[in-house]
Design an enzyme around this catalytic site. Sequence first.
Site, short mmCIF file in Angstrom:
data_model
loop_
_atom_site.label_atom_id
_atom_site.label_comp_id
_atom_site.label_asym_id
_atom_site.label_seq_id
_atom_site.Cartn_x
_atom_site.Cartn_y
_atom_site.Cartn_z
N LEU A 3 0.84 -1.17 0.10
CA LEU A 3 -0.06 -0.11 0.03
C LEU A 3 0.91 1.47 -0.11
O LEU A 3 1.97 1.15 0.25
CB LEU A 3 -0.89 -0.02 1.26
CG LEU A 3 -1.96 -1.11 1.24
CD1 LEU A 3 -2.54 -1.27 2.80
CD2 LEU A 3 -3.15 -0.81 0.31
N CYS A 7 3.57 7.41 -4.55
CA CYS A 7 4.48 8.17 -3.66
C CYS A 7 5.92 7.66 -3.24
O CYS A 7 6.97 8.10 -3.42
CB CYS A 7 3.77 8.94 -2.53
SG CYS A 7 4.52 9.78 -1.41
N CYS A 21 7.13 10.91 -4.75
CA CYS A 21 7.70 11.85 -3.94
C CYS A 21 8.81 11.65 -3.20
O CYS A 21 9.70 12.40 -3.12
CB CYS A 21 6.61 12.21 -2.78
SG CYS A 21 4.88 12.06 -3.45
N HIS A 38 7.51 0.68 2.04
CA HIS A 38 6.39 -0.16 1.78
C HIS A 38 5.86 -1.11 2.58
O HIS A 38 4.57 -1.26 2.99
CB HIS A 38 6.64 -0.92 0.48
CG HIS A 38 7.11 -0.03 -0.69
ND1 HIS A 38 6.94 0.90 -0.91
CD2 HIS A 38 7.83 -0.62 -2.12
CE1 HIS A 38 7.19 1.48 -2.17
NE2 HIS A 38 7.87 0.50 -2.65
N PHE A 77 14.63 32.47 15.68
CA PHE A 77 15.75 33.00 15.14
C PHE A 77 16.97 32.35 15.06
O PHE A 77 17.50 31.85 16.19
CB PHE A 77 16.21 34.57 15.53
CG PHE A 77 16.85 35.45 14.49
CD1 PHE A 77 16.04 36.05 13.33
CD2 PHE A 77 18.41 35.67 14.88
CE1 PHE A 77 17.02 36.72 12.61
CE2 PHE A 77 19.16 36.38 14.27
CZ PHE A 77 18.63 36.87 12.88
P1 FAD Z 1 -1.14 6.63 -6.66
O1 FAD Z 1 -0.30 6.99 -5.17
O2 FAD Z 1 -0.49 6.71 -8.10
O3 FAD Z 1 -2.16 5.30 -6.31
C1 FAD Z 1 -2.69 4.46 -7.28
C2 FAD Z 1 -2.72 2.86 -6.93
O4 FAD Z 1 -3.65 2.48 -7.80
C3 FAD Z 1 -1.30 2.57 -7.15
O5 FAD Z 1 -0.97 2.03 -6.24
C4 FAD Z 1 -1.57 1.54 -8.33
O6 FAD Z 1 -0.83 0.22 -8.16
C5 FAD Z 1 -3.01 1.07 -8.10
N1 FAD Z 1 -3.79 0.74 -9.33
C6 FAD Z 1 -3.80 1.10 -10.46
N2 FAD Z 1 -4.85 0.52 -11.24
C7 FAD Z 1 -5.03 -0.68 -10.47
C8 FAD Z 1 -5.96 -1.70 -10.64
N3 FAD Z 1 -6.61 -1.94 -11.84
N4 FAD Z 1 -6.05 -2.83 -9.75
C9 FAD Z 1 -5.36 -2.36 -8.41
N5 FAD Z 1 -4.84 -1.27 -8.16
C10 FAD Z 1 -4.52 -0.49 -9.16
N6 FAD Z 1 3.17 15.25 -4.57
C11 FAD Z 1 3.35 15.83 -3.15
O7 FAD Z 1 2.51 16.34 -2.64
N7 FAD Z 1 4.85 15.99 -3.02
C12 FAD Z 1 5.99 15.73 -3.75
O8 FAD Z 1 6.82 15.92 -3.44
C13 FAD Z 1 5.46 15.03 -5.06
N8 FAD Z 1 6.51 14.56 -5.73
C14 FAD Z 1 6.20 13.76 -6.86
C15 FAD Z 1 7.14 13.44 -7.51
C16 FAD Z 1 6.93 12.74 -8.99
C17 FAD Z 1 8.05 12.30 -9.72
C18 FAD Z 1 5.47 12.58 -9.03
C19 FAD Z 1 5.28 11.89 -10.61
C20 FAD Z 1 4.44 12.87 -8.57
C21 FAD Z 1 4.80 13.71 -7.10
N9 FAD Z 1 3.82 13.96 -6.46
C22 FAD Z 1 4.07 14.78 -5.47
C23 FAD Z 1 2.44 13.71 -6.69
C24 FAD Z 1 1.69 12.42 -5.87
O9 FAD Z 1 2.76 11.45 -6.13
C25 FAD Z 1 0.50 12.05 -6.30
O10 FAD Z 1 -0.33 13.07 -6.29
C26 FAD Z 1 -0.06 11.00 -5.56
O11 FAD Z 1 0.70 9.83 -5.30
C27 FAD Z 1 -1.57 10.54 -5.99
O12 FAD Z 1 -1.96 9.57 -5.31
P2 FAD Z 1 -2.95 8.69 -5.80
O13 FAD Z 1 -3.67 7.84 -4.52
O14 FAD Z 1 -4.16 9.37 -6.38
O15 FAD Z 1 -2.37 7.51 -6.80
C1 COM Z 2 3.00 7.67 1.69
C2 COM Z 2 2.13 7.18 1.10
S1 COM Z 2 4.61 8.04 1.11
S2 COM Z 2 0.64 7.28 2.10
O1 COM Z 2 -0.13 8.48 1.50
O2 COM Z 2 0.80 7.32 3.59
O3 COM Z 2 -0.26 6.34 1.74
#
Ligand code: FAD
Ligand code: COM
Length: 506
Positions: free
Chosen positions: A59, A63, A68, A118, A484
């Site tokens: 899970l 990120c 991130c 993870h 400060f």
């Molecule tokens: P995700 O975290 O992408 O979760 C989606 C999940 O769905 C994944 O675990 C995937 O395996 C799963 N999934 C997809 N399809 C299926 C399926 N059919 N069946 C089962 N599981 C599935 N944001 C910040 O706030 N700070 C930062 O510093 C930052 N740095 C970033 C750096 C990079 C390079 C990038 C690309 C993004 C960054 N972001 C940052 C943005 C942030 O990572 C995302 O906004 C965030 O992870 C989105 O969360 P989410 O739950 O929407 O998607």
């Molecule tokens: C943090 C992942 S790296 S989550 O937002 O705590 O699930």
Amino acid sequence: MIDRFEVGDLQGPIFNIDEDTDVEYDAIFIGGGAGGRFGSAYLKARGGRQLTIDRWPFLGGSCPHQACVPHHLFSEAARELDLARTLSGQLFYPEFDESRASILDLVNLFKSGRNSAHAFMNWQSKEQLGMEYILNASATVIDSHTVEVAGRRFTAKNLVLATGSSTVLLDLPGIDLPGVFDYATIIEDLDYDPKSCVIIGGSKVAIEYGSFFQAAGCQTTILTRSPLMATKSLHHVDEDVRQYVVKGMRDRGMSILEGAQPIAVIGTDRVTGVTARLADGSTVDIPCDMVFMGTGERANSSHFVEVLGVEVDDRGSVIVDDHMRTSVPNVYAVGDLIGAPMEMFKARKCGVTAARNIMGEDHSFDFTEYPDFLHSTYEVTWVGLSEVEARAKFDEVIVIQMPPPGVPHGDIPLPCAEGTMMLAFTYPEKTGFQKAIFDAKSRKLVGIHHVGFGAKDSFQYLDYLIHRTEGLSIDQLAEMNELFLNSGHFIQLSRLRAGAMELSSL
Ligand code: FAD
Ligand code: COM
């Protein structure tokens, strides 16, 4: 276990579900990233029953796996590399050794450590939060109440779609050549140390990864249509901040080609360059051994459009209302899947919003205003209005700024604090930049901007304070107790002006 899944010693779905309970699920969360995991935890805490499904064996989503967390590791490395290069041979800094600044080493360092994050997410979700989940198995939606995973069907009163986003891959000749990466594939597939890179696109990721590549000695060119940091996906960027950051990137040797468009990726067996059309209409071939896609991300929504018919916008983002409800009854969508801003705070709070509504609350989430940041070799942080926006909105605006306008930066090593003390006494113009913008009549802070290090924490709280109905006045700032030296300097600077009935800039 995750280590063993990674190398293929363990295979198949991971079930952590209560087979003895026959209470129907209140929600199935498809995707266990920030949005899905936080929504699940909240729903469970409210006394609901949830099932979270993720195709990865852990899970937490992208990120900690590819986004991130590596971004922050690389940005910290960029800052350290930049300082080591800048102060090479001075004080206690040895002569900078380019051969030891390896992108590949840092990618491998990240990969060797990421499974502990993870494992923690799995442990916390199971042992502390009591969540039910199925991992290492893709979910297929059958209808708005039914999901198939690992050969079994599960039903729920509601579905929460949380499958995130992926990089936009342009339809360019040569885009499939080895040597073309995005933020995900660079982690999974990089097996050489690139020496020169062309980044296609001007997203935050382009700026952040480009700054890291350059700091690691990989000559980097950014090809971007819009001026850097002036893309539509970023709002409230102050022009002085933008110029300071972009000039800093250029001074560090990056080539930034604005108004440029890629035409083709060149190479026979692997990437050797990019052909681009420049702002003046001319065409150039830029040699490189790596191409990095910095074009931003698009929602992973196609399965839900096909099966459920959820409405999406012209970029494929699922359209939701402020309760995270999609166009299909009992189906919610959260996180990157619903489009910009693609940030963690939004993904997590969307998940929570869906959970609260599913559990019977009438709860809305408005994310039109939020604090923002990016990394160059600096941490760049902002919240509220830019100076131009503030002047358009208010009759009288005052600005507290470091260094003050008209004072050459080389003469004044300010702002200095965490992370820039060494530079303050060597290269004052590299100490960063900051400004706070006030509506002079109401005396309220309406925008605040910082280039340096260590201000991110305070900006989270400033965002909250300035967006309260009563706002935050210069007088209240002046009342605060500063620790400060601090990267913001804003408290003591505000105090210097707060005594005046008629405010003036500083
Ligand atoms: P995700 O975290 O992408 O979760 C989606 C999940 O769905 C994944 O675990 C995937 O395996 C799963 N999934 C997809 N399809 C299926 C399926 N059919 N069946 C089962 N599981 C599935 N944001 C910040 O706030 N700070 C930062 O510093 C930052 N740095 C970033 C750096 C990079 C390079 C990038 C690309 C993004 C960054 N972001 C940052 C943005 C942030 O990572 C995302 O906004 C965030 O992870 C989105 O969360 P989410 O739950 O929407 O998607
Ligand atoms: C943090 C992942 S790296 S989550 O937002 O705590 O699930």
